[in-house]
Design a protein around this motif. Sequence first.
Motif, mmCIF file in Angstrom:
data_model
loop_
_atom_site.group_PDB
_atom_site.id
_atom_site.type_symbol
_atom_site.label_atom_id
_atom_site.label_comp_id
_atom_site.label_asym_id
_atom_site.label_seq_id
_atom_site.Cartn_x
_atom_site.Cartn_y
_atom_site.Cartn_z
ATOM 1 N N LYS A 131 0.841 -1.193 0.000
ATOM 2 C CA LYS A 131 0.000 0.000 0.000
ATOM 3 C C LYS A 131 0.877 1.244 0.000
ATOM 4 N N VAL A 132 0.658 2.113 -1.001
ATOM 5 C CA VAL A 132 1.454 3.334 -1.091
ATOM 6 C C VAL A 132 0.588 4.480 -1.603
ATOM 7 N N SER A 133 0.982 5.676 -1.227
ATOM 8 C CA SER A 133 0.338 6.895 -1.707
ATOM 9 C C SER A 133 1.401 7.980 -1.792
ATOM 10 N N ASN A 134 1.343 8.781 -2.851
ATOM 11 C CA ASN A 134 2.307 9.875 -3.036
ATOM 12 C C ASN A 134 3.753 9.383 -2.922
ATOM 13 N N ALA A 144 0.552 7.922 -10.696
ATOM 14 C CA ALA A 144 -0.682 7.243 -10.304
ATOM 15 C C ALA A 144 -0.961 7.406 -8.816
ATOM 16 N N SER A 145 0.096 7.342 -8.002
ATOM 17 C CA SER A 145 -0.107 7.385 -6.547
ATOM 18 C C SER A 145 -0.461 8.777 -6.030
ATOM 19 N N THR A 146 -0.374 9.805 -6.898
ATOM 20 C CA THR A 146 -0.875 11.122 -6.499
ATOM 21 C C THR A 146 -2.388 11.201 -6.672
ATOM 22 N N PHE A 147 -2.947 10.318 -7.492
ATOM 23 C CA PHE A 147 -4.394 10.277 -7.707
ATOM 24 C C PHE A 147 -5.059 9.190 -6.866
ATOM 25 N N TYR A 148 -4.443 8.014 -6.824
ATOM 26 C CA TYR A 148 -5.028 6.859 -6.137
ATOM 27 C C TYR A 148 -4.060 6.329 -5.088
ATOM 28 N N THR A 149 -4.610 5.824 -3.986
ATOM 29 C CA THR A 149 -3.805 4.947 -3.137
ATOM 30 C C THR A 149 -3.635 3.633 -3.891
ATOM 31 N N LEU A 150 -2.418 3.150 -3.994
ATOM 32 C CA LEU A 150 -2.142 1.884 -4.659
ATOM 33 C C LEU A 150 -2.077 0.774 -3.615
ATOM 34 N N TYR A 151 -2.696 -0.352 -3.927
ATOM 35 C CA TYR A 151 -2.775 -1.472 -2.996
ATOM 36 C C TYR A 151 -2.086 -2.708 -3.576
#
Length: 287
Positions: A151-154, A239-246
Motif C-alpha cells: 500500500k502506497v500513496s504519493n 498514479a499514486s498522487t491520484f489513487y492509493t495503490l494497494y
Amino acid sequence: MKICWFNNNQLGVVVNDRVYDVTAALKALPAPSYPEFTGDLVVANLPALRAEIERLLPTASSEAVADVRLLSPVAQPGKIIGVPVNYQAHVEEAQRDVAIFTNRYTGGVKEQGLFLKANSSLIGASDAVNITMPERLTHHEIELAAIIGKKVSNVTQAEALSCIAGYSIALDMTVRGPEDRSLRKSLDTYSVLGPWLVTADEIADPQNLNLHLRVNGETRQITNSSQMIMFIAEQIEWASTFYTLYPGDVIMTGTCEGVGPVVAGDTMHASIESIGEMHVKVTGSKG
C-alpha cells in the motif's frame, strides 16, 4: 520466482516448464478481515509466503506447464490502471489514422491521463479473448504489467520500483470507437494477464525488456521497454498522487506501435524477455 494460479484455483510455482502445486502454503496467510480492504491477500503477504513456498517446493507434486490451465496470476486486483500512448511510435500511429483511433488520441500521456479497466475484464493466459461486438474493430495491445506489492500513496520516483511485487505480460484488448477508454477496454475477457507473476527480484531492469506480439505467426508489435515515454517509476509516482495503490493493483504500462485487429479464430502469441510467453486464442462471432 514465477508464481501462478492454475486449474481449480491452485497456487503454483513454475520451475523449468513444470508447475509445482504449493497451494498448502496458503495456510500461512493471515485470515482476511471484513470490511477492511487490503488488496490481493497473496500479493500483500508475498515476502512471508515465499518462505513457506520454498519449504514445500522440494516435495510438491508437479505437472507440465503445457498441461495446466493458467489463470490470472493476480486473483483479486483492486484496480487495473492503464497508461495511454506511452510509446512515441504509437502516438504517431494514432495521429496518422484518426478514423480508427479517433481524436481522443491527441496530446501527450500526461494530457490524456490514466484510465481504469474493470476487474471483471481480467482473464489468464489459458482463457480466450471473446469478441462480442464483431461489427466493431477489436485491437490487441501488448504491454508490460507491473503488479504493486504494498500500500502506497504519493510515492516518489526513487521509491517507486521498490513498491513492485512482480511483472507479467498484459494484453490490453480494445474495442475501437468514440467512447471513453475505460468503457471500450473493460469488456469481459479484454484484460489478459499472464502467464505468471515473475517476482521483481528476477527482473534486473524493467526498462530494458524486449516485447513481441505475433498474430497467427505474423509479427505485429515489437519494441523494448526502454522506448517508453514515461518510465515505470514515474508512472507509479504519478498514479499514486491520484489513487492509493494497494497490493495486487495492476499497472499496464503502455503499448507500442503495430496495434491491429483480431477476429474469432486468431491466436495471439505474446512474449516479454525475462518473463515468458503465452498463446491466447480469440473466440466469438466472426460477424
